[in-house]
Design an enzyme around this catalytic site. Structure first.
Site, short mmCIF file in Angstrom:
data_model
loop_
_atom_site.label_atom_id
_atom_site.label_comp_id
_atom_site.label_asym_id
_atom_site.label_seq_id
_atom_site.Cartn_x
_atom_site.Cartn_y
_atom_site.Cartn_z
N GLY A 16 0.83 -1.21 0.00
CA GLY A 16 0.00 0.00 0.00
C GLY A 16 0.86 1.25 0.00
O GLY A 16 2.09 1.19 -0.09
N VAL A 18 1.39 3.66 2.51
CA VAL A 18 2.29 3.78 3.67
C VAL A 18 3.20 2.55 3.76
O VAL A 18 4.41 2.67 4.00
CB VAL A 18 1.48 3.93 4.98
N GLY A 43 -3.80 -1.87 -2.78
CA GLY A 43 -2.39 -1.56 -3.04
C GLY A 43 -2.00 -2.00 -4.44
O GLY A 43 -2.84 -2.38 -5.25
N LEU A 80 -0.65 -3.04 8.74
CA LEU A 80 -1.19 -1.88 8.01
C LEU A 80 -2.29 -2.30 7.04
O LEU A 80 -2.80 -1.48 6.29
CB LEU A 80 -0.06 -1.21 7.21
N SER A 82 -5.56 -2.79 5.48
CA SER A 82 -6.95 -2.30 5.56
C SER A 82 -7.16 -1.28 4.45
O SER A 82 -6.29 -0.42 4.24
CB SER A 82 -7.23 -1.59 6.90
N GLY A 109 -2.23 -13.41 16.02
CA GLY A 109 -1.82 -14.81 16.22
C GLY A 109 -0.41 -15.04 15.70
O GLY A 109 0.41 -15.72 16.34
N TYR A 152 -15.41 1.28 8.69
CA TYR A 152 -13.98 1.49 8.93
C TYR A 152 -13.73 1.82 10.40
O TYR A 152 -12.91 1.18 11.07
CB TYR A 152 -13.51 2.63 8.03
P1 NAD Z 1 -3.56 1.65 1.30
O1 NAD Z 1 -4.91 1.25 0.86
O2 NAD Z 1 -2.63 2.26 0.31
O3 NAD Z 1 -2.79 0.42 1.96
C1 NAD Z 1 -3.44 -0.64 2.60
C2 NAD Z 1 -2.86 -1.93 2.07
O4 NAD Z 1 -3.47 -3.05 2.75
C3 NAD Z 1 -3.14 -2.14 0.57
O5 NAD Z 1 -1.95 -2.46 -0.10
C4 NAD Z 1 -4.14 -3.29 0.53
O6 NAD Z 1 -4.05 -4.06 -0.65
C5 NAD Z 1 -3.77 -4.05 1.80
N1 NAD Z 1 -4.86 -4.88 2.34
C6 NAD Z 1 -6.13 -4.50 2.63
N2 NAD Z 1 -6.83 -5.54 3.13
C7 NAD Z 1 -5.98 -6.61 3.15
C8 NAD Z 1 -6.11 -7.94 3.56
N3 NAD Z 1 -7.26 -8.42 4.05
N4 NAD Z 1 -5.04 -8.76 3.46
C9 NAD Z 1 -3.85 -8.30 2.97
N5 NAD Z 1 -3.67 -7.02 2.56
C10 NAD Z 1 -4.73 -6.19 2.66
O7 NAD Z 1 -3.75 2.64 2.53
P2 NAD Z 1 -2.67 3.46 3.39
O8 NAD Z 1 -3.04 4.88 3.34
O9 NAD Z 1 -1.31 3.05 3.03
O10 NAD Z 1 -3.01 2.95 4.86
C11 NAD Z 1 -2.21 1.99 5.52
C12 NAD Z 1 -2.76 1.76 6.93
O11 NAD Z 1 -2.67 2.97 7.69
C13 NAD Z 1 -4.22 1.33 6.94
O12 NAD Z 1 -4.40 0.37 7.96
C14 NAD Z 1 -4.96 2.60 7.30
O13 NAD Z 1 -6.17 2.34 7.95
C15 NAD Z 1 -3.95 3.31 8.20
N6 NAD Z 1 -4.15 4.76 8.18
C16 NAD Z 1 -3.75 5.50 7.10
C17 NAD Z 1 -3.97 6.87 7.09
C18 NAD Z 1 -3.54 7.75 5.94
O14 NAD Z 1 -3.81 8.94 5.98
N7 NAD Z 1 -2.86 7.23 4.93
C19 NAD Z 1 -4.63 7.48 8.17
C20 NAD Z 1 -5.05 6.67 9.23
C21 NAD Z 1 -4.80 5.32 9.22
#
Ligand code: NAD
Ligand code: UDP
Length: 324
Positions: A16, A18, A43, A80, A82, A109, A152
């Protein structure tokens, strides 16, 4: 543990926005192995193209809801995984809830079996539409459990509860990062979040789609600062939640003007309906992060926007856009 040097680290959600920056940084500072586990649902494998051919790096395509096993020892598990943008989690509502609940259980786990430190990527959405400003970790939040953002917000709240219960009952060494709006290269142009949307609109010379009257506030943290905070958190024994974000707060309509200045283009502000449940104000209180992690964001908005704009110029900006 005082450094990730020589450590073996799993990054769930590593492909993803981050996660890919985190994988790169872990390897840059000497991790022995980094294993990304990602279903690629939001991602992209290309986000990790800079690591292709790196012998210390492995990318596994797996959904953590289906179960989770990783070969060999692990020292740290970052969770990360989600969907994270409002349009993603609205569309992927069931996947989001399952990932936050079942997926997080599998992730915990794994950390338990490997005796690894577990770091949960939580969110400022824990605070919902906050009645306390700025938001400190002691605030329990104001979340609508049945609104459109609940899939969410409540999944992330459940995940925090589960992480805390694994720490209490199973002795897992856990951390919780409450991440506030973070931006930078590799955000998806079409993920509907305000940073890629406004940057794309400015680059195309289009109007900025401001939701509501644009007086709602956000505070934008550049991704390198967030990654630094996540790594410090992993290395510090603090099980209580820690806010990670930039306290530099601004109105969304002022943010549109900042993007216009940074790009040197863009049309007028056009006002669209405010999505239901859109928080009116958001700014992290980062006193705990400063005190316990010695962390504070360093990258000013102008600099972070420059890097982000350069990325979107490079990858092209013909797709994507506003969600309303
Ligand atoms: P993103 O969507 O780019 O990255 C999330 C990654 O998780 C993706 O690559 C996706 O394919 C993967 N993913 C989702 N569900 C999955 C699953 N069941 N199994 C395996 N992989 C899975 O989003 P991001 O902005 O990089 O966010 C990363 C994390 O940080 C998330 O958990 C998000 O909730 C948290 N977060 C981000 C922000 C922000 O501003 N970017 C703010 C608050 C929280
Ligand atoms: N927003 C906007 N126009 C857009 C996209 C978002 O005005 O095209 C606003 C949105 O209503 C919210 C803020 O920008 O108030 C941040 O939205 P984003 O989806 O980036 O993240 P959120 O903080 O809402 O999860």
């Amino acid at each position: 543990m005082n450094s990730v040097k020589g450590k073996r680290v799993a990054v769930l959600g590593g492909a993803g926005f981050v996660g890919s920056h985190l994988c790169e940084r872990l390897l840059a500072v000497g991790a022995e192995a980094v294993i990304s586990v990602d279903s690629l649902i939001t991602g992209a494998a290309e986000n990790l193209s800079g690591l292709w051919g790196e012998p210390r790096f492995t990318a596994l395509t797996r959904d953590i809801v289906d179960g989770l096993e990783v070969d060999g020892p692990l020292d740290i598990v970052f969770n990360l995984a989600s969907p994270a943008s409002p349009i993603d989690y609205a569309k992927l509502w069931l996947e989001t809830m399952r990932t936050g609940s079942i997926g997080t259980e599998h992730a915990l786990g794994l950390a338990e079996r490997k005796r690894a430190v577990f770091v949960q990527a939580s969110t400022s959405e824990i605070y919902g539409d906050p009645l306390i400003h700025p938001q400190a970790e002691a605030y329990f939040g104001n979340v609508d459990p049945t609104g459109p953002r609940a899939v969410y917000d409540e999944a992330k709240r459940y995940a925090e509860a589960l992480v805390s219960a694994f720490r209490r009952n199973r002795g897992v060494s856990t951390r919780i990062a409450r991440i506030f709006n973070t931006y930078g290269p590799r955000m998806r142009l079409d993920d509907g979040r305000v940073v890629p949307t406004f940057v794309a609109q400015a680059l195309r010379g289009e109007d900025f789609t401001v939701f509501g009257d644009g007086s709602q506030t956000r505070s934008f943290c550049y991704v390198s600062d967030l990654v630094d905070g996540l790594m410090r958190l992993a290395l510090t024994e603090v099980s209580d939640p820690v806010n990670l974000g930039n306290p530099d707060e601004m109105k969304v309509r002022d943010f549109a003007e900042a993007v216009r200045r940074a790009v040197g283009g863009g049309g007028k502000l056009v006002f669209k309906p405010l999505p239901q449940g859109d928080p009116k104000q958001r700014r992290p209180d980062v006193a705990r992060a400063r005190e316990l992690l010695g962390w504070q964001p360093r990258v000013p908005l102008e600099q972070g926007l420059r890097e982000t704009i350069a990325f979107f110029r490079q990858v092209g900006h013909s797709r994507g856009g506003a969600r309303a």
